[in-house]
Design an enzyme around this catalytic site. Structure first.
Site, short mmCIF file in Angstrom:
data_model
loop_
_atom_site.label_atom_id
_atom_site.label_comp_id
_atom_site.label_asym_id
_atom_site.label_seq_id
_atom_site.Cartn_x
_atom_site.Cartn_y
_atom_site.Cartn_z
CD1 TRP A 1 76.71 2.12 -34.83
CD2 TRP A 1 77.27 2.00 -32.67
NE1 TRP A 1 77.38 0.94 -34.63
CE2 TRP A 1 77.73 0.85 -33.31
CE3 TRP A 1 77.50 2.16 -31.30
CZ2 TRP A 1 78.41 -0.17 -32.64
CZ3 TRP A 1 78.18 1.15 -30.63
CH2 TRP A 1 78.63 0.01 -31.31
CG HIS B 1 101.83 -24.55 -27.56
ND1 HIS B 1 102.47 -25.47 -26.75
CD2 HIS B 1 102.80 -23.91 -28.25
CE1 HIS B 1 103.78 -25.38 -26.94
NE2 HIS B 1 104.01 -24.45 -27.85
CG ASN C 1 76.94 11.99 -30.31
OD1 ASN C 1 75.83 11.70 -30.72
ND2 ASN C 1 77.85 12.61 -31.04
N GLY C 2 77.04 9.34 -26.58
CA GLY C 2 77.67 8.88 -25.35
C GLY C 2 76.76 7.93 -24.60
CD GLU D 1 87.14 -4.11 -39.75
OE1 GLU D 1 88.28 -3.82 -40.07
OE2 GLU D 1 86.47 -3.42 -38.97
CB CYS E 1 76.17 9.07 -31.86
SG CYS E 1 75.50 7.56 -31.19
CE LYS F 1 87.49 5.10 -40.89
NZ LYS F 1 88.36 3.93 -41.12
O1 M6R Z 1 90.19 5.79 -35.01
P1 M6R Z 1 90.97 4.69 -34.32
O2 M6R Z 1 92.19 4.31 -35.07
O3 M6R Z 1 91.27 5.04 -32.89
O4 M6R Z 1 90.00 3.45 -34.30
C1 M6R Z 1 90.35 2.29 -33.60
C2 M6R Z 1 89.51 1.11 -34.04
O5 M6R Z 1 88.17 1.35 -33.77
C3 M6R Z 1 89.67 0.82 -35.54
O6 M6R Z 1 91.01 0.62 -35.89
C4 M6R Z 1 88.87 -0.45 -35.92
O7 M6R Z 1 89.42 -1.57 -35.32
C5 M6R Z 1 88.80 -0.60 -37.44
N1 M6R Z 1 87.44 -0.74 -37.88
C6 M6R Z 1 89.49 -1.80 -37.95
O8 M6R Z 1 89.45 -1.89 -39.34
#
Ligand code: M6R
Length: 605
Positions: free
Chosen positions: A74, A501, A99-100, A485, A2, A600
């Site tokens: 979002w 295992h 946001n939140g 992803e 967001c 992101k």
């Molecule tokens: O901005 P950040 O590095 O704290 O974000 C953490 C994760 O959300 C981020 O690394 C996420 O796993 C990526 N989309 C992976 O490619």
């Protein structure tokens, strides 16, 4: 995730609000909207398409106003529909963007229903709108200050009311919000990036702050209610859109930018000194007895890799925790631990909350490894190491990860030297290895055509296994995350010794098994694990260091990496896995830079 933009001005502000949303687009969203104040009440346009479509709607309907708020949503509470898109109204008098997540929204909704408020969306935001409306007695600033005292959870909000046509009120707790100061106009945004250029200075609001923006100026009240002055910082002009150049997607561009990003992240010094992490780092580092790393997603995997370096090079006990778990776990705090948070954005809600949790437990020594100098995380920590990856737009993290690894390796060597475990000779060797890294990465990037050939086969699969050992186990984890992803192929990573295992039961001819095979001390063990896979008919796709002498044969496909790169080998080995995920996703036709359901910057819990 967001995004919020708001403004009060004397000109039509809609284009500025929409441009702000456009700059926040890369973070991921599923609907968007903008509202302006009119004498009959707030008016809005909303879209479940892109910001470009919102812009078109606004232009076609001559949608204009001098005071307004805008949002990219979002979805958390309620599906991504036009009806749930922000701005959300209360009784045609008030509009809000949020946001939140409001945790007590159900109780508040019942109380407001009892007062006659009707709910027309499925959002938790609508309770804030009605709550503020119910408390409004001619002063929006006071109504918001009163309302936020009843909210539990995280929020950043922007609010306008028809009876105050030149006022925007904002408030934050748990989600970031900045005030932008312009000339004769003022702004509100969840990120300074959105208003840079229109605002010359920004003020970062603190937890619990409520602000009021008018044409004349800005007032800020802290949580306790008293008015405060907060430092205004100059905001750099917006750098414009990032051009794709010869690349198909930002992710591909960012993969290929890694040699440069890493070169920019390696400091120009000839020795590893604590001052690289902050003026008082030497004193802090001397007093610590262990490390606690907190992070999410890809940044967490950087932390898992760093554990190997910190324990082997610096001989310092290191724990790595997923931030969203740590914040709710009863743990045993160690005031002598250095808490290291890792984040590309510096705004990830779970990592920020975990950091604050550690601080509340008395762990005051904190260090952020982060890509955004002005982020919340950098401002919250005592020390920091800034990665210079540049803007990362693709949701899948690539250059942020490898530059984090560089920063964490430098931390390990610096601590190792300070603790007497790294000799001057070793220090010089590590530095040499680091300095040569960009060139070595160029050698790996040249493997792209061979990886494309593999990607065509992977595109037809629905499952994949990734294997690694030791320092390269987190690299296998990261490779699996990248594939999931962006290509939506189910992928799991295991330390290769764990295969027998349990996961070996999954191995058939239909299961591609990607193997990270550096020429390190575990190579012979890894080769045995590969045989276990072959014996069950599994197809191996091996990224093998040239000096391993592993060659292609029936059921074993090999791409030859450069010769073993010692302790920095994970930084080379992750790159072909990024390329494999990228080209597999391209072959499957997914939205590589904006994969479904993902954002992101994850600014909600
Ligand atoms: O901005 P950040 O590095 O704290 O974000 C953490 C994760 O959300 C981020 O690394 C996420 O796993 C990526 N989309 C992976 O490619």
């Amino acid at each position: 995730m967001c995004g919020i933009v708001g403004a009060v001005a004397q000109r039509n502000i809609v284009p500025v609000l929409i441009e702000g949303l456009r700059r926040l687009e890369y973070r991921g969203y599923d609907s968007c909207g903008v509202a302006v104040v009119t004498s009959e009440g707030p008016a809005r346009v909303r879209s479940v398409s892109r910001v470009a479509e919102l812009d078109e709607q606004a232009r076609e309907s001559h949608f204009e106003g001098v005071t307004g708020i805008a949002h990219t949503r979002w979805a958390t509470h309620g599906a991504p529909t036009v009806n749930n898109a922000h701005p959300i109204f209360s009784r045609n008098a008030l509009a809000i963007v949020h946001n939140g997540i409001i945790e007590n929204y159900e109780a508040l909704r019942e109380a407001l229903r009892a007062k006659g408020y009707e709910f027309v969306s499925q959002t938790d935001t609508e309770v804030i709108a009605h709550l503020i409306h119910s408390l409004y007695k001619g002063d929006l600033f006071s109504a918001v200050r009163e309302a936020v005292q009843q909210l539990a959870g995280a929020y950043a909000i922007g609010v306008v009311h028809k009876d105050q046509p030149h006022t925007v009120v904002g408030a934050r707790a748990g989600s970031p919000l900045v005030v932008g100061l312009g000339s004769g106009e003022n702004f509100l945004a969840s990120d300074a990036l959105a208003i840079a250029g229109s605002a010359s200075h920004v003020v970062y609001l603190e937890e619990g702050d409520v602000c009021e923006l008018t044409l004349e100026g800005v007032r800020i009240a802290e949580r306790g209610g008293s008015e405060v002055q907060r430092e205004a910082r100059e905001v750099l002009a917006y750098g414009g859109t990032v051009e794709l150049g010869p690349y198909r997607h930002y992710m591909q561009k960012e993969i290929f930018e890694q040699p440069g990003a890493i070169g920019n992240t390696i400091p120009a010094t000839d020795t590893f000194e604590p001052e690289l992490f902050g003026a008082n780092a030497r004193e802090v580092f001397k007093g610590i007895d262990s490390i606690l790393i907190l992070a999410c997603g890809t940044s967490y995997y950087a932390g898992v890799t760093a554990k190997y370096w910190l324990e082997s090079v610096a001989k310092i006990r290191t724990e790595v925790e997923i931030a969203s778990e740590y914040r709710y776990r009863e743990s045993v705090p160690n005031p002598r631990a250095l808490v290291v948070t890792i984040s590309q954005s510096g705004e990830t809600a779970d990592t920020l909350a975990a950091l604050k949790h550690a601080q509340s437990l008395g762990m005051e020594h904190t260090l952020a490894v982060c890509n955004v100098a002005t982020s919340h995380m950098v401002r919250l920590t005592e020390l920091n190491f800034l990665t210079h990856a540049g803007r990362e737009i693709g949701v899948a993290s690539t250059k942020a990860f490898t530059t984090q690894l560089v920063g964490l390796f430098i931390l390990a060597v610096t601590l190792g030297k300070l603790r007497g475990h790294v000799s001057a000779e070793q220090e010089a060797q590590y530095l040499k290895l680091l300095r040569h890294l960009p060139a070595a990465l160029n050698g790996v990037l040249a493997l792209e055509p061979q990886i494309i050939a593999w990607a065509d086969e992977f595109a037809r699969k629905e499952n994949a296994l990734f294997l690694g050992r030791g320092l390269h186990y987190p690299i296998a984890l990261e490779g699996a995350l990248k594939l999931k992803e962006i290509s939506y192929i189910h992928a799991e990573a295991y330390p290769a010794g764990e295969l027998k295992h349990g996961p070996l039961a999954l191995v058939t001819e239909a299961m591609p098994v990607v193997t990270v095979a550096p020429n390190d001390a575990l190579l012979e063990k890894l080769k045995s694990n590969m045989q276990e896979v072959r014996a069950r008919g599994g197809e191996l796709y091996v990224f093998a260091d040239a000096d391993t002498h592993i060659t292609s044969e029936d059921g074993i496909h090999v791409i030859r990496m450069p010769e073993h790169y010692g302790l920095l080998s994970p930084i080379l080995h992750v790159v072909p896995l990024q390329l494999l995920a990228y080209h597999t996703a391209c072959a499957r036709g997914t939205d590589v830079d904006k994969p479904r359901n993902l954002a992101k910057s994850v600014t909600v819990e």
